[in-house]
Enzyme design. Structure first.
Site, PDB file in Angstrom:
ATOM      1  N   LYS A  68       9.283 -17.970  33.431  1.00  0.00           N
ATOM      2  CA  LYS A  68       7.982 -18.299  33.897  1.00  0.00           C
ATOM      3  C   LYS A  68       6.664 -17.841  32.769  1.00  0.00           C
ATOM      4  O   LYS A  68       6.078 -17.070  32.895  1.00  0.00           O
ATOM      5  CB  LYS A  68       7.611 -17.458  35.186  1.00  0.00           C
ATOM      6  CG  LYS A  68       8.245 -18.079  36.166  1.00  0.00           C
ATOM      7  CD  LYS A  68       8.046 -17.612  37.640  1.00  0.00           C
ATOM      8  CE  LYS A  68       8.942 -17.901  38.783  1.00  0.00           C
ATOM      9  NZ  LYS A  68      10.189 -17.561  38.534  1.00  0.00           N
ATOM     10  N   HIS A  70       3.739 -17.417  30.017  1.00  0.00           N
ATOM     11  CA  HIS A  70       2.314 -17.509  30.005  1.00  0.00           C
ATOM     12  C   HIS A  70       1.835 -16.493  29.286  1.00  0.00           C
ATOM     13  O   HIS A  70       1.915 -15.264  29.350  1.00  0.00           O
ATOM     14  CB  HIS A  70       1.665 -16.947  31.768  1.00  0.00           C
ATOM     15  CG  HIS A  70       0.393 -17.332  31.791  1.00  0.00           C
ATOM     16  ND1 HIS A  70      -0.369 -16.460  32.641  1.00  0.00           N
ATOM     17  CD2 HIS A  70      -0.474 -18.200  31.224  1.00  0.00           C
ATOM     18  CE1 HIS A  70      -1.890 -17.013  32.444  1.00  0.00           C
ATOM     19  NE2 HIS A  70      -1.777 -17.743  31.593  1.00  0.00           N
ATOM     20  N   ARG A 212      20.004 -15.960  46.598  1.00  0.00           N
ATOM     21  CA  ARG A 212      20.688 -15.117  47.310  1.00  0.00           C
ATOM     22  C   ARG A 212      21.362 -15.526  48.629  1.00  0.00           C
ATOM     23  O   ARG A 212      22.662 -15.369  48.817  1.00  0.00           O
ATOM     24  CB  ARG A 212      19.732 -14.233  48.220  1.00  0.00           C
ATOM     25  CG  ARG A 212      18.871 -13.024  47.038  1.00  0.00           C
ATOM     26  CD  ARG A 212      17.766 -12.303  47.477  1.00  0.00           C
ATOM     27  NE  ARG A 212      16.550 -13.172  47.287  1.00  0.00           N
ATOM     28  CZ  ARG A 212      15.419 -12.891  47.698  1.00  0.00           C
ATOM     29  NH1 ARG A 212      15.071 -11.686  47.949  1.00  0.00           N
ATOM     30  NH2 ARG A 212      14.476 -13.605  47.651  1.00  0.00           N
TER      31      ARG A 212
HETATM   32  O1  LIG Z   1      10.114 -20.604  39.369  1.00  0.00           O
HETATM   33  C1  LIG Z   1      11.178 -20.405  40.271  1.00  0.00           C
HETATM   34  O2  LIG Z   1      12.220 -20.700  40.334  1.00  0.00           O
HETATM   35  C2  LIG Z   1      10.643 -19.837  41.479  1.00  0.00           C
HETATM   36  C3  LIG Z   1       9.351 -20.063  41.771  1.00  0.00           C
HETATM   37  C4  LIG Z   1       8.697 -19.733  42.972  1.00  0.00           C
HETATM   38  O3  LIG Z   1       7.617 -19.985  43.386  1.00  0.00           O
HETATM   39  N1  LIG Z   1       9.402 -18.976  43.978  1.00  0.00           N
HETATM   40  C5  LIG Z   1      10.868 -18.597  43.380  1.00  0.00           C
HETATM   41  O4  LIG Z   1      11.571 -17.876  44.415  1.00  0.00           O
HETATM   42  N2  LIG Z   1      11.373 -18.796  42.191  1.00  0.00           N
HETATM   43  C6  LIG Z   1      12.732 -18.304  41.939  1.00  0.00           C
HETATM   44  O5  LIG Z   1      13.882 -19.052  42.981  1.00  0.00           O
HETATM   45  C7  LIG Z   1      14.818 -17.954  42.944  1.00  0.00           C
HETATM   46  C8  LIG Z   1      14.889 -17.824  44.701  1.00  0.00           C
HETATM   47  O6  LIG Z   1      15.516 -16.905  44.856  1.00  0.00           O
HETATM   48  P1  LIG Z   1      16.108 -16.741  46.507  1.00  0.00           P
HETATM   49  O7  LIG Z   1      14.941 -16.481  47.130  1.00  0.00           O
HETATM   50  O8  LIG Z   1      17.192 -15.654  46.393  1.00  0.00           O
HETATM   51  O9  LIG Z   1      16.940 -18.232  47.231  1.00  0.00           O
HETATM   52  C9  LIG Z   1      14.374 -16.885  42.280  1.00  0.00           C
HETATM   53  O10 LIG Z   1      15.166 -16.916  41.109  1.00  0.00           O
HETATM   54  C10 LIG Z   1      13.028 -16.980  41.886  1.00  0.00           C
HETATM   55  O11 LIG Z   1      12.637 -16.134  40.709  1.00  0.00           O
END
Ligand SMILES: O=C(O)c1cc(=O)[nH]c(=O)n1[C@@H]1O[C@H](COP(=O)(O)O)[C@@H](O)[C@H]1O
EC number: 4.1.1.23
Length: 236
Positions: A68, A70, A212
């Site tokens: 991400k 920036h 997860r």
């Molecule tokens: O850019 C991303 O992948 C991301 C953006 C966002 O808005 N929300 C988000 O959860 N993520 C990523 O997506 C993954 C979600 O993981 P879980 O919540 O474990 O399924 C994580 O690695 C976060 O860093």
């Protein structure tokens, strides 16, 4: 022009949010050939994960580097050029116009696709207000997607609950990638704007990012297969 239709196997991106290369390799081995697309973010990336990314790419897997980005334009463009040289398929930047432009310039002619993160899935209206954005989630997502479209971004990361409106605003070109995916009955954790794999695909997501619910499962392969079955059902 239509967005390229992803291979059904590539629709699931497994987030390797794990503390070491060894832990990630063990999950990858357990997942076997069922998963072809992996995401590497802060936790694994800062623990040797970029070496693993190279190995996965050499082995024919796709890798999404999720740092991400920036920063000032020069720094973003050069960082993205390095990710392009690594052979990553996707990389994320925050959806600020200067940052998106720099990233698109930095990737040059490489096949790397730049995804712009709109409003994080862990944010609700109150969190966005607390961060100083008074416009609300829907309006902020809409503004960022309009700017991303204007810049010609390769794709958008958004909540599955935003996917339908993002597709309408983005047009046919551009991938929609949704984290915040939770199969029924799984722990929500810190996510706030969520949907099931079925609902996310039906809302127009091209790829689902799942961490997860798969990597922390006692049986990651069974959890991944269950998500893929939901994806297939939503596409049928
Ligand atoms: O850019 C991303 O992948 C991301 C953006 C966002 O808005 N929300 C988000 O959860 N993520 C990523 O997506 C993954 C979600 O993981 P879980 O919540 O474990 O399924 C994580 O690695 C976060 O860093």
């Amino acid at each position: 022009m239509h967005a390229p239709v992803p291979d059904p196997r590539d629709r699931l991106i497994v987030a390797l949010d794990l503390p070491s290369v060894g832990a990630a390799e063990s999950v990858i081995t357990r997942l076997g050939d069922s998963v072809s697309f992996y995401k590497i973010g802060y936790e694994l990336g800062f623990a040797g994960g970029l070496g693993l990314a190279r190995e996965l790419i050499a082995d024919g897997r796709k890798v999404f580097i999720d740092f991400k980005l920036h920063d000032i334009g020069n720094t973003v463009a050069r960082g993205v050029a390095s990710l392009a040289a690594l052979g990553a398929s996707f990389a994320t930047v925050h959806a600020y116009p200067q940052t998106m432009r720099a990233a698109m310039e930095g990737k040059g002619a490489s096949p790397l696709r730049i995804l712009a993160v709109t409003v994080l899935t862990s944010y609700d209206e109150a969190d966005l207000g607390e961060a100083g954005y008074g416009a609300g989630v829907a309006a902020t997502v809409a503004r960022r997607v309009a700017q991303a479209r204007e810049i010609g971004i390769d794709g958008i990361v958004c909540a599955p609950t935003d996917a339908a409106s993002v597709r309408a605003a983005l047009g046919a070109k551009g991938a929609i990638v949704t984290p915040g995916v939770r199969p029924d009955g799984s722990d929500v954790g810190d996510q706030k704007r969520i949907a099931t794999p079925f609902a996310a695909i039906r809302a127009g997501a091209d790829h689902l990012v799942v961490g997860r619910p798969i990597v922390a499962s006692p049986d990651p392969a069974a959890a991944a297969r269950a998500v893929q079955a939901e994806i297939a059902r939503a596409l049928s």
